[in-house]
Write a protein that holds these residues in place. Sequence first.
Motif, PDB file in Angstrom:
ATOM      1  N   GLY A   1     -85.343 -22.201  15.964  1.00 44.03           N
ATOM      2  CA  GLY A   1     -84.405 -22.871  15.237  1.00 44.03           C
ATOM      3  C   GLY A   1     -84.544 -24.514  15.457  1.00 44.03           C
ATOM      4  O   GLY A   1     -83.695 -25.182  14.807  1.00 44.03           O
ATOM      5  N   ASP A   2     -85.472 -24.771  16.226  1.00 47.35           N
ATOM      6  CA  ASP A   2     -85.663 -26.415  16.511  1.00 47.35           C
ATOM      7  C   ASP A   2     -86.707 -26.809  15.501  1.00 47.35           C
ATOM      8  O   ASP A   2     -87.996 -26.674  16.048  1.00 47.35           O
ATOM      9  CB  ASP A   2     -85.968 -26.499  18.029  1.00 47.35           C
ATOM     10  CG  ASP A   2     -86.138 -27.923  18.142  1.00 47.35           C
ATOM     11  OD1 ASP A   2     -85.772 -28.744  17.270  1.00 47.35           O
ATOM     12  OD2 ASP A   2     -86.316 -28.408  19.496  1.00 47.35           O
TER      13      ASP A   2
ATOM     14  N   LYS B   1     -77.728 -17.814   7.603  1.00 47.13           N
ATOM     15  CA  LYS B   1     -78.423 -18.533   8.598  1.00 47.13           C
ATOM     16  C   LYS B   1     -79.907 -18.244   8.663  1.00 47.13           C
ATOM     17  O   LYS B   1     -80.320 -16.988   8.358  1.00 47.13           O
ATOM     18  CB  LYS B   1     -77.598 -18.274   9.923  1.00 47.13           C
ATOM     19  CG  LYS B   1     -76.436 -18.890   9.946  1.00 47.13           C
ATOM     20  CD  LYS B   1     -75.770 -18.561  11.517  1.00 47.13           C
ATOM     21  CE  LYS B   1     -74.406 -19.058  11.561  1.00 47.13           C
ATOM     22  NZ  LYS B   1     -73.671 -18.810  12.692  1.00 47.13           N
TER      23      LYS B   1
ATOM     24  N   ALA C   1     -74.502 -27.530  16.146  1.00 41.81           N
ATOM     25  CA  ALA C   1     -74.490 -26.659  14.927  1.00 41.81           C
ATOM     26  C   ALA C   1     -74.871 -27.284  13.531  1.00 41.81           C
ATOM     27  O   ALA C   1     -74.540 -26.905  12.491  1.00 41.81           O
ATOM     28  CB  ALA C   1     -73.130 -26.033  14.727  1.00 41.81           C
TER      29      ALA C   1
ATOM     30  N   ARG D   1     -79.342 -20.924  12.408  1.00 39.85           N
ATOM     31  CA  ARG D   1     -79.025 -22.311  12.009  1.00 39.85           C
ATOM     32  C   ARG D   1     -78.392 -22.183  10.519  1.00 39.85           C
ATOM     33  O   ARG D   1     -79.012 -21.537   9.742  1.00 39.85           O
ATOM     34  CB  ARG D   1     -79.976 -23.337  11.979  1.00 39.85           C
ATOM     35  CG  ARG D   1     -80.496 -23.393  13.525  1.00 39.85           C
ATOM     36  CD  ARG D   1     -80.462 -24.588  14.205  1.00 39.85           C
ATOM     37  NE  ARG D   1     -80.235 -25.856  13.425  1.00 39.85           N
ATOM     38  CZ  ARG D   1     -80.953 -26.832  13.457  1.00 39.85           C
ATOM     39  NH1 ARG D   1     -82.168 -26.989  14.166  1.00 39.85           N
ATOM     40  NH2 ARG D   1     -80.493 -27.902  13.005  1.00 39.85           N
TER      41      ARG D   1
END
Lengths: 290, 386
Positions: free
Chosen positions: B321-322, B60, B24, B64
């Motif tokens: 999100g990476d 977010k 997270a 994220r």
Amino acid sequence: MDLATFLVQCLNAVQYGLLLFLVASGLTLIFGIMGVINLAHGSFYMLGAYLAFVLAPFFADSFLLMLLVGVALSAVFGFVLEWVFFSFLYQREHLQQVLMTYALILVFEEARSMLVGNDVHGVPIPAWLAGSFELGALMSYPWYRLFASAACIVLAALLYLVVHKTRLGMMIRAGASNRDMVRGLGIDITLLYRIVFAGGVALAALAGMIAAPMSSVYPGMGSSVLIICFVVVVIGGIGSITGALVASLLVGFVDTFGKVFFAEVSGIGVYLLMAIILVWRPEGLMKGRA
Amino acid sequence: MKTLSTLTAAALLGLAVNVHAQSAAPIKVGLMLPYTGTYAALGNMIENGFKLYVQEQGGKLAGREIQYFKVDDESEPSKATDNVNKLIKRDQVDVLVGTVHSGVALAMAKAAKESNTLLIIPNAGAGAITGPMCGPNIVRSSFSNWQPGYAMGVVAGQRGHKRAMTITWNYAAGAETVKGFTEGFEKGGGKVIKDLTLPFPNVEFQALLTEIAAQKPDAVYAFFAGGGAVKFVKDYAAAGLNKSIPLYGPGFLTDGTLEAQGPAAQGLLTTLHYADNLDTPRNNAFRKSFALTYKTNADVYAVQGYDAAQLLGAGLAAAKGDLGKRDVVTAAMRKAVVDSPRGKFTISAAGNPVQDMYLREAKGVNNEFKSIAVKSLSDPAQGCRM
């Protein structure tokens, strides 16, 4: 370029030159008489401009009164500054003077930033000087600029009279050539210097106040004017008021006409002028202090 | 025995916390913007715009959390490298967002390239950023200096002007916008007869205004911003030139300055990728949301900040999100169709928005939409090799 345009550009050049003269004359007086290289002189110009910005709301009806108040305040400031700071600089080498007055620039800039911030400000033109004087179909010339030129001419004349025709001026000129002799004659040279310094500060500040409605008030405005003023002092001859006047007008013309006709290279015009004059006359146009 | 089990439990707990923290871990966004000085207001608008979009997504982007790190760049190019390294090296941010001043932005672009940090530029219009200095990890959510200039040139040509003069500060942004205007204007058959310049931030226009009056061009294109724009527009009117020679400029001539310019600016035509009263559902919703959140009206800078967050969101969404999948993120940004308050736009291969340029007219304190000057205008991005 027709004749009317040429004349208007001449007015622009003279107006700019005269304003420069007010700043440069103080610089050359302080340098010529006390031998202090004062890099902080441009800050006094900035001080004047910011004084105009701060005082303008209180003197909405009387621009001239505001100028008077501003001059008085800056003269007092100059008097005190000489007392607590510059009076210790006379016996120092030029390098030390340069370093210390440069430090003063930083102090003044920081103080300005803390007191009035870093924004660009405008100062309103007084109502009775608003508008333009019509010169034919498309040509017009702002009244305020005519006023600025007139004010500078009056001040230049006053300065000439004070330096060349009064007892104070006589002492100033004598003090410039031989400090000890003047002291020997029982004249308070310390006070004399203090007055000259305060006068120089007041002149620069007055120039700043007059310039403010024409050219805004912004951080760093002192540095740009300082560089041009050193050019004026070097061209005119160190310590010479007449030289400063002639040089200011020359620089005014070169700058104004350069901006219009050689925009790409206008930035170097005045330096070129300085180079040419120094080759021709290494001591400047008028030889001032030996 | 008891000690051992306690220790084991503690170790397991620690591990768990660690694993949890990693999954997270928020995305670190480094905001490098002017918070003091002449451009402070712009920096705040950009930050507010950026945060507004993130807030609208529930705080977010692509699932994220977003964590902010702030540095005041003071619009000072000489401090830019140190400032940007604070964010890259000390705070180890994942994304850089900044800035207003082109000189500072160029230093940021250099540092971003060297460290391969993602950089989104929410204002600085320097051509070099999406020209010779372009890179896959650098995108801009604003404009290039060339764009509004070119659009105004096209409009001036369409309005039947044949001879124009330009006037600006003698620095990169000025030269670039004038180049754009000249290209657009001369394409339409007009001719720029003279370029006037003066040193930044000098505002002693008198000699140059005299020259404009003497040359009597059909139109004047001026680029100034902030206090300089206020002074120029007022001086232009005071010299009586506004009655005989129409004045044009990029939006910066009247954006955020109309109040100070007063009557002198009324009716001025400018071009920009945003207008205050664009009457689209998207813009109305954005302005309402911005006004409710910050108790002030949004402007073009707020839009640019908002869209910087949208771009980041688009890139992150594609990579789920990476941020480690850098290629996926940057490719997605360049494929994105950004649903901006200014209207939808895309990003060119060089990283600059391909967007509609609007013709606006100054009315009261607003720059009101008049028409679309040029549709989907793309910066030529000369010198960009990737």
